[in-house]
Design a protein around this motif. Structure first.
Motif, mmCIF file in Angstrom:
data_model
loop_
_atom_site.group_PDB
_atom_site.id
_atom_site.type_symbol
_atom_site.label_atom_id
_atom_site.label_comp_id
_atom_site.label_asym_id
_atom_site.label_seq_id
_atom_site.Cartn_x
_atom_site.Cartn_y
_atom_site.Cartn_z
ATOM 1 N N LEU A 64 0.821 -1.211 0.000
ATOM 2 C CA LEU A 64 0.000 0.000 0.000
ATOM 3 C C LEU A 64 0.854 1.259 0.000
ATOM 4 O O LEU A 64 0.332 2.360 -0.042
ATOM 5 N N ASN A 65 2.165 1.112 0.052
ATOM 6 C CA ASN A 65 3.061 2.254 0.050
ATOM 7 C C ASN A 65 3.074 2.904 -1.334
ATOM 8 O O ASN A 65 2.997 2.227 -2.359
ATOM 9 N N SER A 66 3.188 4.239 -1.354
ATOM 10 C CA SER A 66 3.162 4.951 -2.634
ATOM 11 C C SER A 66 4.378 4.627 -3.486
ATOM 12 O O SER A 66 4.310 4.678 -4.715
ATOM 13 N N GLY A 67 5.513 4.307 -2.878
ATOM 14 C CA GLY A 67 6.709 3.989 -3.638
ATOM 15 C C GLY A 67 6.855 2.525 -3.969
ATOM 16 O O GLY A 67 7.907 2.120 -4.484
ATOM 17 N N TYR A 68 5.849 1.729 -3.676
ATOM 18 C CA TYR A 68 5.970 0.291 -3.940
ATOM 19 C C TYR A 68 6.039 0.004 -5.431
ATOM 20 O O TYR A 68 6.879 -0.794 -5.883
ATOM 21 N N MET A 69 5.175 0.653 -6.229
ATOM 22 C CA MET A 69 5.162 0.395 -7.664
ATOM 23 C C MET A 69 6.466 0.855 -8.319
ATOM 24 O O MET A 69 7.028 0.154 -9.182
ATOM 25 N N ALA A 70 6.982 2.021 -7.909
ATOM 26 C CA ALA A 70 8.251 2.494 -8.458
ATOM 27 C C ALA A 70 9.388 1.541 -8.106
ATOM 28 O O ALA A 70 10.292 1.301 -8.916
ATOM 29 N N THR A 71 9.332 0.967 -6.913
ATOM 30 C CA THR A 71 10.349 -0.004 -6.522
ATOM 31 C C THR A 71 10.296 -1.241 -7.396
ATOM 32 O O THR A 71 11.336 -1.783 -7.803
ATOM 33 N N GLN A 72 9.084 -1.702 -7.708
ATOM 34 C CA GLN A 72 8.954 -2.879 -8.556
ATOM 35 C C GLN A 72 9.487 -2.617 -9.964
ATOM 36 O O GLN A 72 10.100 -3.489 -10.584
ATOM 37 N N LEU A 73 9.265 -1.403 -10.472
ATOM 38 C CA LEU A 73 9.793 -1.064 -11.797
ATOM 39 C C LEU A 73 11.321 -1.068 -11.799
ATOM 40 O O LEU A 73 11.955 -1.538 -12.753
ATOM 41 N N ASP A 74 11.912 -0.558 -10.712
ATOM 42 C CA ASP A 74 13.370 -0.591 -10.626
ATOM 43 C C ASP A 74 13.892 -2.022 -10.518
ATOM 44 O O ASP A 74 14.969 -2.342 -11.041
ATOM 45 N N VAL A 75 13.124 -2.877 -9.848
ATOM 46 C CA VAL A 75 13.536 -4.285 -9.745
ATOM 47 C C VAL A 75 13.514 -4.952 -11.117
ATOM 48 O O VAL A 75 14.419 -5.718 -11.474
ATOM 49 N N ILE A 76 12.482 -4.656 -11.909
ATOM 50 C CA ILE A 76 12.387 -5.268 -13.244
ATOM 51 C C ILE A 76 13.540 -4.814 -14.126
ATOM 52 O O ILE A 76 14.088 -5.603 -14.916
ATOM 53 N N LYS A 77 13.964 -3.561 -13.985
ATOM 54 C CA LYS A 77 15.040 -3.025 -14.815
ATOM 55 C C LYS A 77 16.419 -3.296 -14.241
ATOM 56 O O LYS A 77 17.407 -2.763 -14.753
ATOM 57 N N SER A 78 16.507 -4.097 -13.197
ATOM 58 C CA SER A 78 17.796 -4.359 -12.561
ATOM 59 C C SER A 78 18.628 -5.336 -13.394
ATOM 60 O O SER A 78 18.109 -6.118 -14.196
ATOM 61 N N ASN A 150 8.606 -12.647 -22.291
ATOM 62 C CA ASN A 150 8.149 -13.699 -21.374
ATOM 63 C C ASN A 150 9.253 -14.095 -20.391
ATOM 64 O O ASN A 150 8.969 -14.400 -19.220
ATOM 65 N N ALA A 151 10.504 -14.093 -20.864
ATOM 66 C CA ALA A 151 11.614 -14.427 -19.970
ATOM 67 C C ALA A 151 11.758 -13.388 -18.862
ATOM 68 O O ALA A 151 12.005 -13.732 -17.700
ATOM 69 N N PHE A 152 11.602 -12.111 -19.194
ATOM 70 C CA PHE A 152 11.661 -11.066 -18.171
ATOM 71 C C PHE A 152 10.502 -11.210 -17.181
ATOM 72 O O PHE A 152 10.680 -11.002 -15.968
ATOM 73 N N ALA A 153 9.319 -11.559 -17.669
ATOM 74 C CA ALA A 153 8.166 -11.736 -16.781
ATOM 75 C C ALA A 153 8.409 -12.902 -15.820
ATOM 76 O O ALA A 153 8.154 -12.790 -14.611
ATOM 77 N N ASN A 154 8.913 -14.016 -16.332
ATOM 78 C CA ASN A 154 9.192 -15.162 -15.469
ATOM 79 C C ASN A 154 10.304 -14.856 -14.468
ATOM 80 O O ASN A 154 10.246 -15.271 -13.302
ATOM 81 N N ALA A 155 11.335 -14.138 -14.937
ATOM 82 C CA ALA A 155 12.435 -13.787 -14.038
ATOM 83 C C ALA A 155 11.961 -12.855 -12.927
ATOM 84 O O ALA A 155 12.372 -13.001 -11.765
ATOM 85 N N TYR A 156 11.099 -11.918 -13.259
ATOM 86 C CA TYR A 156 10.575 -11.008 -12.227
ATOM 87 C C TYR A 156 9.707 -11.764 -11.228
ATOM 88 O O TYR A 156 9.768 -11.506 -10.018
ATOM 89 N N GLN A 157 8.920 -12.707 -11.696
ATOM 90 C CA GLN A 157 8.104 -13.520 -10.789
ATOM 91 C C GLN A 157 8.993 -14.358 -9.862
ATOM 92 O O GLN A 157 8.712 -14.489 -8.663
ATOM 93 N N GLU A 158 10.064 -14.889 -10.418
ATOM 94 C CA GLU A 158 10.979 -15.684 -9.600
ATOM 95 C C GLU A 158 11.748 -14.821 -8.611
ATOM 96 O O GLU A 158 11.941 -15.216 -7.450
ATOM 97 N N ILE A 159 12.175 -13.642 -9.044
ATOM 98 C CA ILE A 159 12.943 -12.778 -8.145
ATOM 99 C C ILE A 159 12.062 -12.243 -7.022
ATOM 100 O O ILE A 159 12.541 -11.993 -5.902
ATOM 101 N N SER A 160 10.774 -12.064 -7.277
ATOM 102 C CA SER A 160 9.873 -11.621 -6.207
ATOM 103 C C SER A 160 9.771 -12.681 -5.114
ATOM 104 O O SER A 160 9.663 -12.352 -3.924
#
Length: 454
Positions: A64-78, A150-160
């Protein structure tokens, strides 16, 4: 410059402006047709808010944090996710990729170079107040773009999952080490408690279960009774039976019999003394019997008194000894209580660590993710770029602005007289008349009169 002058300049430079517009449109169209086609494939993810954690039962407000979505975007681009994609698709084992890497002359490693190359063409799309994330990848090969997305989507799901599990696993290892230390501390505390109980001979620290304290209370009661009996015996000896009998003497059968015999002997002596003289044998016998009984009574009373004093002294000594024993026992019990508290604290710390270890172990073994793949990336059937129609529309706008700029620039370089006002501004003289082609002379004279008057 007013609008009329600007309009006159546009009319005068219309050929240059039109030529610039046509050149811009043609150039944009040719470039758009010559550019290689680029395809875009998108995988859609959704971040699910499940409320309470199914393992711990705790509600985590992090999403519910306002910066949660921005954090997830940075994780995907890591870079870590890009490296996971490289390892998942084994791109570093491709001969073509190796050849391109050698030709690039990069100082990075092969995997890092591929990760940076993938991140350049990666695009993340989000919308405001939405939990949906679109992972898009652009490339010349439509099939390759869908595979990478699809590989990025699977990798993000695994990294979460890893980001949730790895801290729990580390915490579980930490709690395991601490649990061993707490177990050793608990064993040492229990060993000290057992040794001290055996040394002090104390089973429980509860005073209510102590026999020595009860014995001290019994001796105190016996001392009070012995002192009461002693006081009664001494009083009786002092007043010589003139104020009654004490309970101690009254309970003695020998003394009671002697008192009865003495009373009878005194009665017989009183009768004999009234009838007979002092020298009569019966008088002497009655007197001797009376004195004998009195002596025996005094002897028994003294013996009883001495016995009461001795009993009171013995009880007092036993009481003092028992009191010292109880005081020592209380001191030992206080130390035993500290040992009990130490064992209790060690047990409580061990139980808390065991509970946290079980909880973190469950969290470390959980394969739950808050990221769900909503739509997988499909192979695109149309190119995403270049967009010919959009580029032509933009070229029209840009060509128009560029043509106007070229026209104004040409006007500034080669200044021409476009209206009577230009003569007034340049020469600072009044205009007497305006000659226009195709207009009757009468009208030309009429048009010049306002300027002449002005």
């Amino acid at each position: 410059m007013d609008f009329s002058r600007f309009f006159l300049i546009i009319l005068a430079r219309r050929k240059l402006i039109l030529f610039t517009l046509i050149v811009t449109i043609l150039t944009t169209s040719v470039v758009s047709l010559l550019l290689p086609k680029s395809y875009k494939s998108t995988a859609t993810l959704v971040l699910t808010y499940k409320g309470a954690d199914p393992v711990t039962g705790m509600v985590s407000p992090a999403q519910l944090n306002s910066g949660y979505m921005a954090t997830q975007l940075d994780v995907i681009k890591s870079t870590r996710i890009a490296l996971m994609v490289v390892d998942q698709l084994r791109l570093d084992q491709n001969d073509v990729v190796r050849r391109q890497f050698e030709e690039s002359g990069s100082n990075l490693g092969l995997r890092e170079w591929l990760a940076a190359l993938l991140l350049k063409n990666l695009d993340i799309e989000t919308s405001r107040d939405s939990s949906v994330i679109g992972i898009s990848y652009k490339g010349a090969d439509p099939a390759f773009t869908s595979i990478i997305a699809n590989a990025f989507a699977n990798a993000y799901q695994e990294i979460s999952i890893r980001l949730t599990v790895e801290p729990s696993q580390k915490a579980a290892a930490y709690f395991t080490d601490q649990l061993n230390l707490l177990r050793e501390r608990l064993e040492i505390a229990q060993k000290k408690l057992t040794e001290y109980q055996q040394e002090a001979g104390i089973i429980d620290a509860d005073v209510r279960l102590d026999i020595e304290t009860k014995r001290l209370n019994d001796l105190s009661s016996q001392l009070v009774s012995a002192q009461a009996e002693l006081m009664g015996t001494v009083a009786e000896q002092d007043i010589k039976n003139r104020r009654g009998e004490s309970s101690n003497i009254a309970k003695n059968a020998m003394i009671s019999n002697l008192k009865l015999n003495l009373s009878q002997a005194e009665s017989r002596f009183s009768e004999v003394s009234q009838k007979l003289g002092h020298n009569h044998p019966s008088y002497a016998g009655a007197k001797a019997e009376m004195e004998k009984l009195r002596a025996e009574l005094n002897k028994h009373i003294k013996t009883t008194t001495d016995s009461a004093v001795s009993q009171e002294r013995e009880i007092r000594a036993a009481l003092e000894e028992q009191k010292a024993r109880v005081l020592a026992l209380n001191q030992a019990r206080n130390e035993l209580y500290l040992h009990f508290k130490e064992v209790e604290g060690a047990q409580q710390a061990y139980n808390s660590a065991m509970q946290r270890l079980n909880q973190t172990s469950l969290e470390g073994q959980a394969n739950l993710s808050s990221v769900s793949i909503l739509d997988t990336a499909k192979i695109p059937d149309q190119a995403d770029s270049p967009k010919l129609l959009l580029n032509v529309v933009l070229s029209v706008i840009l060509g128009t602005l560029l043509g106007l700029g070229m026209g104004l620039l040409a006007e500034m370089i080669d200044r021409r007289v476009r209206s009577p006002e230009d003569l007034v501004d340049v020469l600072h003289v009044p205009v007497l008349g305006v000659i226009k082609k195709g207009i009757p002379k009468q009208k030309r004279l009429q048009l010049s009169w306002p300027r002449l008057i002005r």
